[in-house]
Design an enzyme around this catalytic site. Structure first.
Site, PDB file in Angstrom:
ATOM      1  N   GLY A   1      80.972  22.575  65.095  1.00 52.94           N
ATOM      2  CA  GLY A   1      81.905  21.712  64.349  1.00 52.94           C
ATOM      3  C   GLY A   1      83.207  22.458  64.093  1.00 52.94           C
ATOM      4  O   GLY A   1      83.186  23.607  63.663  1.00 52.94           O
TER       5      GLY A   1
ATOM      6  N   ARG B   1      79.242  21.193  71.155  1.00 51.18           N
ATOM      7  CA  ARG B   1      77.893  21.653  70.800  1.00 51.18           C
ATOM      8  C   ARG B   1      77.118  21.618  72.113  1.00 51.18           C
ATOM      9  O   ARG B   1      76.632  20.567  72.522  1.00 51.18           O
ATOM     10  CB  ARG B   1      77.265  20.729  69.754  1.00 51.18           C
ATOM     11  CG  ARG B   1      78.033  20.681  68.421  1.00 51.18           C
ATOM     12  CD  ARG B   1      77.182  20.015  67.347  1.00 51.18           C
ATOM     13  NE  ARG B   1      77.932  19.616  66.165  1.00 51.18           N
ATOM     14  CZ  ARG B   1      78.209  20.417  65.137  1.00 51.18           C
ATOM     15  NH1 ARG B   1      77.818  21.658  65.157  1.00 51.18           N
ATOM     16  NH2 ARG B   1      78.868  19.965  64.087  1.00 51.18           N
TER      17      ARG B   1
ATOM     18  N   ASP C   1      76.512  28.556  62.267  1.00 52.14           N
ATOM     19  CA  ASP C   1      75.199  29.129  62.580  1.00 52.14           C
ATOM     20  C   ASP C   1      74.704  28.807  63.989  1.00 52.14           C
ATOM     21  O   ASP C   1      74.090  29.661  64.639  1.00 52.14           O
ATOM     22  CB  ASP C   1      74.156  28.782  61.506  1.00 52.14           C
ATOM     23  CG  ASP C   1      74.088  27.301  61.205  1.00 52.14           C
ATOM     24  OD1 ASP C   1      74.818  26.523  61.854  1.00 52.14           O
ATOM     25  OD2 ASP C   1      73.300  26.925  60.328  1.00 52.14           O
TER      26      ASP C   1
ATOM     27  N   THR D   1      83.368  27.514  59.680  1.00 53.98           N
ATOM     28  CA  THR D   1      82.649  26.276  59.349  1.00 53.98           C
ATOM     29  C   THR D   1      83.056  25.825  57.960  1.00 53.98           C
ATOM     30  O   THR D   1      83.200  26.663  57.062  1.00 53.98           O
ATOM     31  CB  THR D   1      81.112  26.455  59.406  1.00 53.98           C
ATOM     32  OG1 THR D   1      80.493  25.314  58.774  1.00 53.98           O
ATOM     33  CG2 THR D   1      80.625  27.700  58.689  1.00 53.98           C
TER      34      THR D   1
ATOM     35  N   ASP E   1      81.190  24.391  55.986  1.00 56.58           N
ATOM     36  CA  ASP E   1      80.005  24.337  55.125  1.00 56.58           C
ATOM     37  C   ASP E   1      79.845  25.540  54.191  1.00 56.58           C
ATOM     38  O   ASP E   1      79.100  25.470  53.219  1.00 56.58           O
ATOM     39  CB  ASP E   1      78.730  24.213  55.980  1.00 56.58           C
ATOM     40  CG  ASP E   1      78.733  22.956  56.835  1.00 56.58           C
ATOM     41  OD1 ASP E   1      79.483  22.024  56.504  1.00 56.58           O
ATOM     42  OD2 ASP E   1      77.991  22.911  57.833  1.00 56.58           O
TER      43      ASP E   1
ATOM     44  N   ASP F   1      78.127  28.155  54.643  1.00 55.68           N
ATOM     45  CA  ASP F   1      76.688  28.395  54.537  1.00 55.68           C
ATOM     46  C   ASP F   1      76.240  29.659  55.269  1.00 55.68           C
ATOM     47  O   ASP F   1      75.061  29.790  55.601  1.00 55.68           O
ATOM     48  CB  ASP F   1      75.916  27.177  55.082  1.00 55.68           C
ATOM     49  CG  ASP F   1      76.280  26.858  56.527  1.00 55.68           C
ATOM     50  OD1 ASP F   1      77.242  27.443  57.061  1.00 55.68           O
ATOM     51  OD2 ASP F   1      75.596  26.007  57.119  1.00 55.68           O
TER      52      ASP F   1
ATOM     53  N   ARG G   1      89.258   8.087  42.212  1.00 58.85           N
ATOM     54  CA  ARG G   1      89.219   8.054  40.745  1.00 58.85           C
ATOM     55  C   ARG G   1      90.194   6.998  40.189  1.00 58.85           C
ATOM     56  O   ARG G   1      89.874   6.292  39.239  1.00 58.85           O
ATOM     57  CB  ARG G   1      89.550   9.444  40.188  1.00 58.85           C
ATOM     58  CG  ARG G   1      89.667   9.502  38.687  1.00 58.85           C
ATOM     59  CD  ARG G   1      89.962  10.910  38.238  1.00 58.85           C
ATOM     60  NE  ARG G   1      88.795  11.769  38.354  1.00 58.85           N
ATOM     61  CZ  ARG G   1      87.751  11.712  37.545  1.00 58.85           C
ATOM     62  NH1 ARG G   1      87.722  10.855  36.563  1.00 58.85           N
ATOM     63  NH2 ARG G   1      86.730  12.521  37.712  1.00 58.85           N
TER      64      ARG G   1
ATOM     65  N   ARG H   1      84.414   1.201  37.582  1.00 59.81           N
ATOM     66  CA  ARG H   1      83.314   1.265  38.555  1.00 59.81           C
ATOM     67  C   ARG H   1      82.657   2.638  38.597  1.00 59.81           C
ATOM     68  O   ARG H   1      83.271   3.641  38.233  1.00 59.81           O
ATOM     69  CB  ARG H   1      83.852   0.955  39.958  1.00 59.81           C
ATOM     70  CG  ARG H   1      84.061  -0.513  40.179  1.00 59.81           C
ATOM     71  CD  ARG H   1      84.713  -0.773  41.514  1.00 59.81           C
ATOM     72  NE  ARG H   1      84.644  -2.203  41.812  1.00 59.81           N
ATOM     73  CZ  ARG H   1      85.441  -2.819  42.679  1.00 59.81           C
ATOM     74  NH1 ARG H   1      86.342  -2.139  43.347  1.00 59.81           N
ATOM     75  NH2 ARG H   1      85.301  -4.117  42.905  1.00 59.81           N
TER      76      ARG H   1
ATOM     77  N   ARG I   1      76.175  19.749  55.446  1.00 55.94           N
ATOM     78  CA  ARG I   1      74.847  19.823  56.063  1.00 55.94           C
ATOM     79  C   ARG I   1      73.795  20.139  55.016  1.00 55.94           C
ATOM     80  O   ARG I   1      73.646  19.359  54.076  1.00 55.94           O
ATOM     81  CB  ARG I   1      74.836  20.845  57.211  1.00 55.94           C
ATOM     82  CG  ARG I   1      73.803  20.535  58.278  1.00 55.94           C
ATOM     83  CD  ARG I   1      73.779  21.584  59.352  1.00 55.94           C
ATOM     84  NE  ARG I   1      74.913  21.502  60.239  1.00 55.94           N
ATOM     85  CZ  ARG I   1      74.970  20.750  61.332  1.00 55.94           C
ATOM     86  NH1 ARG I   1      73.947  20.016  61.664  1.00 55.94           N
ATOM     87  NH2 ARG I   1      76.039  20.734  62.099  1.00 55.94           N
TER      88      ARG I   1
ATOM     89  N   LYS J   1      82.352   5.455  28.346  1.00 51.02           N
ATOM     90  CA  LYS J   1      83.008   5.831  29.602  1.00 51.02           C
ATOM     91  C   LYS J   1      82.844   4.649  30.539  1.00 51.02           C
ATOM     92  O   LYS J   1      81.710   4.189  30.761  1.00 51.02           O
ATOM     93  CB  LYS J   1      82.276   7.038  30.201  1.00 51.02           C
ATOM     94  CG  LYS J   1      83.170   8.225  30.448  1.00 51.02           C
ATOM     95  CD  LYS J   1      82.397   9.325  31.143  1.00 51.02           C
ATOM     96  CE  LYS J   1      82.927  10.669  30.698  1.00 51.02           C
ATOM     97  NZ  LYS J   1      82.298  11.786  31.364  1.00 51.02           N
ATOM     98  N   SER J   2      83.915   4.147  31.081  1.00 56.86           N
ATOM     99  CA  SER J   2      83.771   2.935  31.889  1.00 56.86           C
ATOM    100  C   SER J   2      83.695   3.235  33.384  1.00 56.86           C
ATOM    101  O   SER J   2      83.185   2.449  34.164  1.00 56.86           O
ATOM    102  CB  SER J   2      84.932   1.985  31.614  1.00 56.86           C
ATOM    103  OG  SER J   2      86.148   2.661  31.878  1.00 56.86           O
TER     104      SER J   2
HETATM  105  O1  F6P Z   1      78.893  22.042  60.202  1.00 52.78           O
HETATM  106  C1  F6P Z   1      80.015  21.285  59.915  1.00 52.78           C
HETATM  107  C2  F6P Z   1      79.662  19.825  59.769  1.00 52.78           C
HETATM  108  O2  F6P Z   1      80.841  19.096  59.513  1.00 52.78           O
HETATM  109  C3  F6P Z   1      78.605  19.511  58.726  1.00 52.78           C
HETATM  110  O3  F6P Z   1      79.118  19.499  57.414  1.00 52.78           O
HETATM  111  C4  F6P Z   1      78.099  18.170  59.205  1.00 52.78           C
HETATM  112  O4  F6P Z   1      76.761  17.988  58.792  1.00 52.78           O
HETATM  113  C5  F6P Z   1      78.177  18.309  60.703  1.00 52.78           C
HETATM  114  O5  F6P Z   1      79.102  19.346  60.973  1.00 52.78           O
HETATM  115  C6  F6P Z   1      78.610  17.066  61.434  1.00 52.78           C
HETATM  116  O6  F6P Z   1      78.597  17.339  62.789  1.00 52.78           O
HETATM  117  P1  F6P Z   1      79.213  16.392  63.905  1.00 52.78           P
HETATM  118  O7  F6P Z   1      80.707  16.458  63.811  1.00 52.78           O
HETATM  119  O8  F6P Z   1      78.716  16.945  65.191  1.00 52.78           O
HETATM  120  O9  F6P Z   1      78.704  15.010  63.596  1.00 52.78           O
END
Ligand code: F6P
Length: 323
Positions: free
Chosen positions: A11, A72, A103, A126, A128, A130, A155, A163, A172, A214-215
């Protein structure tokens, strides 16, 4: 080391271009030839490489996406695919490879090193955040800011219409984007994969707001939340509170695009240089990261599998701040 190659994979993330620019210019600075690989490992398998000059990366530091393009790769997951990729590098006398990605990218790089001895250093790209072995990953800061911008807009309309909005963010299996956007966006609650939050918990949190008149309310849900997608969560809450006006916004891929923030440009530039200098110093099969402002190198396997725990005190903060 005289020749290196660089690719972006998985990604995309804002700041990948800034990292690529740093890799190319740092390589040239050290007198090396630098080859750019198009479309990640797929391009490597097909031999889609070109020699990069300093001007090849001019005017890209501020651009989102990746000029090398990303993929990918399914073929690279096979032994045959990785053998072809290694041959493409060897045939050209390329001794080192910088991979910019997450990863999945590092899992591939680790195999390329273990099966073929290709010297590889990763730069964590990334949204994420992560990966173990770095405080932040390239693209995370921009993604959080992009999400915040969108949440601020939601907001406005949430308030006008009294709402409840469930806003789903990416990440992810990681709740980093969710927790930080919840704090920065003044949300009532964040639902992250790292902790169990039940529908009962959500209703209780919302109810304490309703009790104080709070609405409008905002709940940020991570895409990996145990209760499902924002839509599924919203439907479950609606079933219990049919009188409430509930809406769902899934931010999706807007979080992956856009011009990188200052923090991401600087982080990406530092990591690009660290990756190249790591190769020059003879490091391999590691990810360059930055921990407490110091460049570090972590084994790819650890970067992928090591635990990067979410600071759950931050969840308490969301609760305190939404009282
Ligand atoms: O790893 C980055 C990410 O954007 C994640 O947050 C998400 O789950 C995933 O890639 C989405 O992947 P794709 O663009 O292949 O749908």
């Amino acid at each position: 080391m005289k020749k290196i190659a660089v690719l972006t994979s998985g990604g995309d993330a804002p700041g990948m271009n800034a990292c690529l620019r740093a890799v190319v210019r740092c390589g040239l600075y050290h007198g090396m030839e630098v080859y750019g690989v198009k479309r990640g490992y797929d391009g490597l398998i097909r031999g889609d490489l070109y020699k990069m000059k300093s001007y090849s990366v001019s005017n890209i530091i501020q651009q989102g996406g990746t000029i090398l393009k990303s993929a990918r790769s399914v073929e690279f997951r096979t032994k045959e695919g990785r053998t072809k990729a290694a041959e493409q590098l060897r045939d050209r006398g390329i001794e080192g490879l910088v991979v910019i990605g997450g990863d999945g990218t590092f899992t591939g790089a680790n195999l390329l090193y273990n099966e073929h001895g290709i010297k590889v250093v990763g730069a964590p790209g990334t949204i994420d955040n992560d990966l173990y072995g770095t405080d932040y990953t390239i693209g995370y800061d921009t993604a959080v800011n992009t999400a915040l911008d969108a949440i601020d807009k939601v907001r406005d309309t949430a308030n006008s219409h009294d709402r409840i909005f469930f806003i789903e963010v990416m990440g992810r299996d990681s709740g980093y984007i969710a927790i930080e956007t919840a704090i920065g966006g003044g949300a009532e609650m964040a639902m992250v994969p790292e902790t169990q939050t039940t529908i009962e918990d959500v209703i209780n949190a919302l109810q304490s707001g309703w009790d104080k008149e709070k609405s409008a309310s905002i709940v940020i849900t991570a895409e990996g939340s145990s209760e499902g997608s924002a839509l599924e969560i919203a439907n479950k809450v609606k079933a219990r509170c049919p009188e409430k006006d509930i809406k769902v916004t899934t931010l999706g891929h807007i979080q992956r695009g856009g011009s990188p923030s200052a923090a991401d440009r600087i982080l990406a530039s530092r990591m690009g240089i660290a990756a190249v200098e790591g190769l020059i110093e003879g490091r391999s099969n590691v990810m360059a990261g930055i921990i407490k402002d110091e460049v570090t190198y972590t084994k790819l396997e650890e970067a992928i599998n090591g635990e990067k725990p979410l600071n759950t005190d931050l969840l308490k903060m969301v609760k305190i701040l939404s009282i």
